[in-house]
Design an enzyme around this catalytic site. Structure first.
Site, PDB file in Angstrom:
ATOM      1  N   GLY A  19      46.154  -3.413  10.041  1.00 16.71           N
ATOM      2  CA  GLY A  19      45.181  -4.373  10.596  1.00 16.71           C
ATOM      3  C   GLY A  19      44.649  -5.297   9.521  1.00 16.71           C
ATOM      4  O   GLY A  19      43.445  -5.483   9.392  1.00 16.71           O
TER       5      GLY A  19
ATOM      6  N   SER B  29      45.131  -8.538   9.276  1.00 15.84           N
ATOM      7  CA  SER B  29      45.173  -9.950   9.664  1.00 15.84           C
ATOM      8  C   SER B  29      43.804 -10.553   9.971  1.00 15.84           C
ATOM      9  O   SER B  29      43.686 -11.763  10.165  1.00 15.84           O
ATOM     10  CB  SER B  29      46.068 -10.096  10.903  1.00 15.84           C
ATOM     11  OG  SER B  29      45.640  -9.198  11.908  1.00 15.84           O
ATOM     12  N   ARG B  30      42.789  -9.717  10.049  1.00 15.49           N
ATOM     13  CA  ARG B  30      41.450 -10.216  10.409  1.00 15.49           C
ATOM     14  C   ARG B  30      40.387  -9.319   9.787  1.00 15.49           C
ATOM     15  O   ARG B  30      40.666  -8.192   9.382  1.00 15.49           O
ATOM     16  CB  ARG B  30      41.235 -10.165  11.925  1.00 15.49           C
ATOM     17  CG  ARG B  30      41.929 -11.244  12.681  1.00 15.49           C
ATOM     18  CD  ARG B  30      41.520 -11.259  14.131  1.00 15.49           C
ATOM     19  NE  ARG B  30      42.199 -10.234  14.902  1.00 15.49           N
ATOM     20  CZ  ARG B  30      41.600  -9.398  15.745  1.00 15.49           C
ATOM     21  NH1 ARG B  30      40.290  -9.420  15.874  1.00 15.49           N
ATOM     22  NH2 ARG B  30      42.297  -8.514  16.436  1.00 15.49           N
TER      23      ARG B  30
ATOM     24  N   SER C 244      33.439   4.935  10.753  1.00 16.14           N
ATOM     25  CA  SER C 244      32.284   4.122  11.163  1.00 16.14           C
ATOM     26  C   SER C 244      31.056   5.028  11.143  1.00 16.14           C
ATOM     27  O   SER C 244      31.183   6.241  11.354  1.00 16.14           O
ATOM     28  CB  SER C 244      32.491   3.600  12.589  1.00 16.14           C
ATOM     29  OG  SER C 244      31.272   3.129  13.122  1.00 16.14           O
TER      30      SER C 244
ATOM     31  N   TYR D  40      35.192   5.548  21.140  1.00 20.63           N
ATOM     32  CA  TYR D  40      35.255   5.000  19.772  1.00 20.63           C
ATOM     33  C   TYR D  40      34.613   5.958  18.759  1.00 20.63           C
ATOM     34  O   TYR D  40      35.191   6.244  17.710  1.00 20.63           O
ATOM     35  CB  TYR D  40      34.545   3.649  19.770  1.00 20.63           C
ATOM     36  CG  TYR D  40      34.527   2.938  18.438  1.00 20.63           C
ATOM     37  CD1 TYR D  40      35.664   2.293  17.948  1.00 20.63           C
ATOM     38  CD2 TYR D  40      33.365   2.888  17.670  1.00 20.63           C
ATOM     39  CE1 TYR D  40      35.639   1.628  16.727  1.00 20.63           C
ATOM     40  CE2 TYR D  40      33.329   2.222  16.455  1.00 20.63           C
ATOM     41  CZ  TYR D  40      34.464   1.589  15.993  1.00 20.63           C
ATOM     42  OH  TYR D  40      34.441   0.928  14.780  1.00 20.63           O
TER      43      TYR D  40
ATOM     44  N   ILE E  18      29.150  -4.831  10.310  1.00 24.78           N
ATOM     45  CA  ILE E  18      29.886  -5.778   9.460  1.00 24.78           C
ATOM     46  C   ILE E  18      30.236  -7.014  10.299  1.00 24.78           C
ATOM     47  O   ILE E  18      30.662  -6.880  11.457  1.00 24.78           O
ATOM     48  CB  ILE E  18      31.209  -5.142   8.930  1.00 24.78           C
ATOM     49  CG1 ILE E  18      31.015  -3.676   8.500  1.00 24.78           C
ATOM     50  CG2 ILE E  18      31.800  -5.991   7.800  1.00 24.78           C
ATOM     51  CD1 ILE E  18      30.124  -3.405   7.348  1.00 24.78           C
TER      52      ILE E  18
HETATM   53  P1  NDP Z   1      38.750  -6.708  13.982  1.00 23.76           P
HETATM   54  O1  NDP Z   1      38.682  -6.556  15.464  1.00 23.76           O
HETATM   55  O2  NDP Z   1      38.177  -7.923  13.344  1.00 23.76           O
HETATM   56  O3  NDP Z   1      40.285  -6.560  13.484  1.00 23.76           O
HETATM   57  C1  NDP Z   1      41.050  -5.483  13.966  1.00 23.76           C
HETATM   58  C2  NDP Z   1      42.355  -5.424  13.215  1.00 23.76           C
HETATM   59  O4  NDP Z   1      43.115  -4.325  13.739  1.00 23.76           O
HETATM   60  C3  NDP Z   1      43.213  -6.673  13.396  1.00 23.76           C
HETATM   61  O5  NDP Z   1      43.884  -6.951  12.183  1.00 23.76           O
HETATM   62  C4  NDP Z   1      44.221  -6.267  14.485  1.00 23.76           C
HETATM   63  O6  NDP Z   1      45.479  -6.918  14.393  1.00 23.76           O
HETATM   64  C5  NDP Z   1      44.396  -4.782  14.144  1.00 23.76           C
HETATM   65  N1  NDP Z   1      44.860  -4.002  15.292  1.00 23.76           N
HETATM   66  C6  NDP Z   1      44.258  -3.801  16.475  1.00 23.76           C
HETATM   67  N2  NDP Z   1      45.025  -3.022  17.274  1.00 23.76           N
HETATM   68  C7  NDP Z   1      46.134  -2.718  16.560  1.00 23.76           C
HETATM   69  C8  NDP Z   1      47.306  -1.963  16.825  1.00 23.76           C
HETATM   70  N3  NDP Z   1      47.526  -1.335  17.988  1.00 23.76           N
HETATM   71  N4  NDP Z   1      48.243  -1.887  15.846  1.00 23.76           N
HETATM   72  C9  NDP Z   1      48.070  -2.511  14.669  1.00 23.76           C
HETATM   73  N5  NDP Z   1      46.983  -3.246  14.351  1.00 23.76           N
HETATM   74  C10 NDP Z   1      46.042  -3.353  15.294  1.00 23.76           C
HETATM   75  O7  NDP Z   1      38.095  -5.377  13.403  1.00 23.76           O
HETATM   76  P2  NDP Z   1      37.141  -5.154  12.132  1.00 23.76           P
HETATM   77  O8  NDP Z   1      37.670  -5.852  10.964  1.00 23.76           O
HETATM   78  O9  NDP Z   1      35.745  -5.361  12.554  1.00 23.76           O
HETATM   79  O10 NDP Z   1      37.310  -3.572  11.952  1.00 23.76           O
HETATM   80  C11 NDP Z   1      38.242  -2.988  11.051  1.00 23.76           C
HETATM   81  C12 NDP Z   1      38.019  -1.487  11.050  1.00 23.76           C
HETATM   82  O11 NDP Z   1      36.683  -1.213  10.662  1.00 23.76           O
HETATM   83  C13 NDP Z   1      38.209  -0.851  12.429  1.00 23.76           C
HETATM   84  O12 NDP Z   1      38.814   0.406  12.287  1.00 23.76           O
HETATM   85  C14 NDP Z   1      36.781  -0.692  12.928  1.00 23.76           C
HETATM   86  O13 NDP Z   1      36.670   0.347  13.854  1.00 23.76           O
HETATM   87  C15 NDP Z   1      36.046  -0.403  11.624  1.00 23.76           C
HETATM   88  N6  NDP Z   1      34.621  -0.704  11.676  1.00 23.76           N
HETATM   89  C16 NDP Z   1      34.161  -1.981  11.898  1.00 23.76           C
HETATM   90  C17 NDP Z   1      32.803  -2.228  11.938  1.00 23.76           C
HETATM   91  C18 NDP Z   1      32.229  -3.587  12.161  1.00 23.76           C
HETATM   92  O14 NDP Z   1      30.987  -3.715  12.213  1.00 23.76           O
HETATM   93  N7  NDP Z   1      33.013  -4.632  12.262  1.00 23.76           N
HETATM   94  C19 NDP Z   1      31.828  -1.141  11.749  1.00 23.76           C
HETATM   95  C20 NDP Z   1      32.426   0.142  11.529  1.00 23.76           C
HETATM   96  C21 NDP Z   1      33.766   0.341  11.484  1.00 23.76           C
HETATM   97  P3  NDP Z   1      45.776  -8.339  15.197  1.00 23.76           P
HETATM   98  O15 NDP Z   1      44.785  -9.329  14.725  1.00 23.76           O
HETATM   99  O16 NDP Z   1      47.166  -8.708  14.813  1.00 23.76           O
HETATM  100  O17 NDP Z   1      45.634  -8.009  16.642  1.00 23.76           O
END
Ligand code: NDP
Length: 247
Positions: free
Chosen positions: A12, A14-15, A142, A155, A188
């Site tokens: 993951g 890419s974002r 998390s 989740y 975040i």
């Molecule tokens: P985003 O939603 O911004 O990004 C999610 C990433 O996961 C993307 O790169 C996406 O790829 C990838 N992804 C989703 N589904 C799949 C899949 N089936 N196979 C491969 N890649 C996948 O998430 P965040 O950056 O916010 O979160 C990143 C991690 O941090 C997660 O595990 C989240 O649970 C955890 N987290 C985030 C918090 C927050 O406040 N943001 C707080 C606590 C934990 P694509 O873009 O190509 O779809």
């Protein structure tokens, strides 16, 4: 900055937090492999930007809810680079709703992506890391995995599971010099939290001792520590990156 010959895989990438980790580890001198699932254009743009800066980052499509997809991606990385030194299990999704409205599909989708995906990635890199007699696995959990959260039974269960995965695997792999640690981010600023409205954002920030959300880079810097030789005697640990929220 550590080594230019070490290879890091970030799911993951890419974002959001994953993108920040890709950028940070590339700048720290790693050969970085990020994965994307649905966003090839964004992944290519990040790789190109890093290339212009003289850094090495490649992206692979990998659906971490699919064993075949993971194995194929990891086999390709091993064929290209010969090793994987750092795995960051970052990819994750949410499907939030109250228990009474949550479907079995909502549960399965979140558990399969967040927890089973991390398990499968650990399994796929464990053998090459064991042969290397070194490795770092960093799981992105998390704080809701530590404290729970109404509306997130799927989740928060997946994220609590990552804590158990971390501690069990740390014990299994320590004798091979593979260190397994976990980061529990709080609030975040990413696409995932973009879904919150202004009132929800304010309410969250008010509860945080530091009174603000974090930037993804503030999670990436803790990943960099767990990947670095500076943390060579740290395994099985969970660090909350949450502005003090889960104290
Ligand atoms: P985003 O939603 O911004 O990004 C999610 C990433 O996961 C993307 O790169 C996406 O790829 C990838 N992804 C989703 N589904 C799949 C899949 N089936 N196979 C491969 N890649 C996948 O998430 P965040 O950056 O916010 O979160 C990143 C991690 O941090 C997660 O595990 C989240 O649970 C955890 N987290 C985030 C918090 C927050 O406040 N943001 C707080 C606590 C934990 P694509 O873009 O190509 O779809």
């Amino acid at each position: 900055m550590e080594s230019t010959s070490k290879v890091a895989l970030i799911t993951g990438g890419s974002r959001g937090i994953g993108e920040a980790i890709v950028r940070r580890l590339a700048h720290d001198g790693y050969i970085v492999y990020g994965t994307y699932n649905s966003n090839p254009e964004k992944a290519a743009a990040i790789a190109n930007e890093l290339k212009v800066e003289g850094k090495i980052a490649h992206f692979k499509k990998m659906d971490i809810s699919s064993f075949e997809s993971i194995q194929q991606g990891i086999d390709e990385i091993l064929a290209e680079s010969g090793r994987i030194d750092v795995l960051v299990n970052n990819a994750g999704i949410t499907k939030d709703t109250l228990l009474m409205r949550m479907t079995e599909q909502d549960w399965d989708d979140v558990l399969n992506t967040n927890l089973k995906g991390a398990f499968l990635c650990c399994k796929a890199v464990a053998r090459p890391m064991m042969s290397q007699r070194s490795g770092r696995i960093i799981n992105i959990s998390s704080i809701v995995g530590l404290r729970g959260n109404a509306g997130q039974v799927n989740y928060s269960s997946s994220k609590a599971g990552m804590v158990g995965l971390t501690k069990s695997l740390a014990q299994e792999l320590a004798s091979r010099n593979i260190l397994v640690n976990c980061i529990a981010p709080g609030y975040i600023e990413t696409d995932m939290t973009d879904k919150l409205n202004e009132d929800q954002r304010k309410a969250f920030s008010e509860k945080i001792p530091l009174k603000r959300a974090a930037k993804p880079e503030e999670v990436a810097s803790v990943v960099a520590f767990f990947a670095h030789s500076d943390s060579s005697y740290v395994t099985g640990q969970v660090i909350a990156v949450d502005g003090g929220l889960a104290m």
